[in-house]
Motif scaffolding. Structure first.
Motif, PDB file in Angstrom:
ATOM      1  N   LEU A 185       0.764  -1.163  -0.153  1.00  0.00           N
ATOM      2  CA  LEU A 185      -0.095  -0.111  -0.045  1.00  0.00           C
ATOM      3  C   LEU A 185       0.917   1.320   0.138  1.00  0.00           C
ATOM      4  O   LEU A 185       1.623   1.313   0.594  1.00  0.00           O
ATOM      5  CB  LEU A 185      -0.902   0.080   1.259  1.00  0.00           C
ATOM      6  N   ASP A 186       0.594   2.257  -1.078  1.00  0.00           N
ATOM      7  CA  ASP A 186       1.117   3.401  -0.947  1.00  0.00           C
ATOM      8  C   ASP A 186       0.298   4.388  -1.641  1.00  0.00           C
ATOM      9  O   ASP A 186      -0.439   4.152  -2.519  1.00  0.00           O
ATOM     10  CB  ASP A 186       2.359   3.248  -1.841  1.00  0.00           C
ATOM     11  N   GLN A 187       0.028   5.458  -1.184  1.00  0.00           N
ATOM     12  CA  GLN A 187      -1.063   6.598  -1.339  1.00  0.00           C
ATOM     13  C   GLN A 187      -0.791   7.178  -2.708  1.00  0.00           C
ATOM     14  O   GLN A 187      -1.572   7.719  -3.292  1.00  0.00           O
ATOM     15  CB  GLN A 187      -1.057   7.773  -0.367  1.00  0.00           C
ATOM     16  N   LYS A 188       0.529   7.085  -3.142  1.00  0.00           N
ATOM     17  CA  LYS A 188       1.131   7.489  -4.520  1.00  0.00           C
ATOM     18  C   LYS A 188       0.927   6.514  -5.668  1.00  0.00           C
ATOM     19  O   LYS A 188       1.098   6.773  -6.766  1.00  0.00           O
ATOM     20  CB  LYS A 188       2.357   8.224  -4.286  1.00  0.00           C
ATOM     21  N   SER A 189       0.782   5.323  -5.447  1.00  0.00           N
ATOM     22  CA  SER A 189       1.016   4.070  -6.523  1.00  0.00           C
ATOM     23  C   SER A 189      -0.089   2.986  -6.365  1.00  0.00           C
ATOM     24  O   SER A 189      -0.436   2.953  -5.306  1.00  0.00           O
ATOM     25  CB  SER A 189       2.441   3.654  -6.487  1.00  0.00           C
ATOM     26  N   ASN A 190      -0.218   2.250  -7.352  1.00  0.00           N
ATOM     27  CA  ASN A 190      -1.020   1.466  -7.437  1.00  0.00           C
ATOM     28  C   ASN A 190      -0.294   0.044  -6.752  1.00  0.00           C
ATOM     29  O   ASN A 190       0.519  -0.490  -6.989  1.00  0.00           O
ATOM     30  CB  ASN A 190      -1.176   0.848  -9.092  1.00  0.00           C
ATOM     31  N   PRO A 191      -1.157  -0.477  -5.772  1.00  0.00           N
ATOM     32  CA  PRO A 191      -0.498  -1.737  -5.055  1.00  0.00           C
ATOM     33  C   PRO A 191      -0.481  -2.871  -6.088  1.00  0.00           C
ATOM     34  O   PRO A 191       0.599  -3.232  -5.708  1.00  0.00           O
ATOM     35  CB  PRO A 191      -1.856  -2.047  -4.109  1.00  0.00           C
ATOM     36  N   ASN A 204       2.974  -2.109  -7.196  1.00  0.00           N
ATOM     37  CA  ASN A 204       4.079  -2.336  -6.152  1.00  0.00           C
ATOM     38  C   ASN A 204       4.285  -3.810  -5.868  1.00  0.00           C
ATOM     39  O   ASN A 204       5.656  -4.217  -5.871  1.00  0.00           O
ATOM     40  CB  ASN A 204       3.709  -1.588  -4.983  1.00  0.00           C
TER      41      ASN A 204
END
Length: 106
Positions: free
Chosen positions: A49-55, A58
């Motif tokens: 999970l990252d607010q700036k990218s697609n899980p 990642n």
């Protein structure tokens, strides 16, 4: 490298998809016998999970793959998905990867 929406590559490939066209995978991934599903790694939701990218992107990178956006044709209709491509040429939609690696393990 900055994203360029104008960059497109068109190539003919053999692929498989599910009935509602929400999953896409290379023929060798049909029975989960390809690189995408054989990496021995435990993944937790927080790991991708990252607010700036697609899980899914990642997770793909974590597994050693390259994420891509694509459109594919099935029954004379076009569908949009993203996928993870591995060095051996096998690929699978990132949603399928996330479901596989985040499922409860026995």
């Amino acid at each position: 490298m900055p994203y360029n929406a104008e960059t497109k590559v068109v190539e003919a490939q053999t692929y498989c998809f599910n009935e509602d066209r929400t999953e896409l995978y290379s023929k060798d991934c049909q029975n989960r016998k390809c690189t995408a599903f054989t990496v021995d790694i435990e993944v937790k939701t927080a790991d991708i999970l990252d607010q700036k990218s697609n899980p899914g992107f990642n997770l793909c990178r974590k597994l050693g793959g390259k994420p891509e956006l694509l459109e594919f044709e099935a029954s004379k209709e076009w569908f949009s998905l993203d996928r993870c491509v591995f060095k051996d040429g096998s690929f699978v939609s990132t949603g399928e990867l996330v479901r596989h690696y985040l499922r409860p393990r026995k």
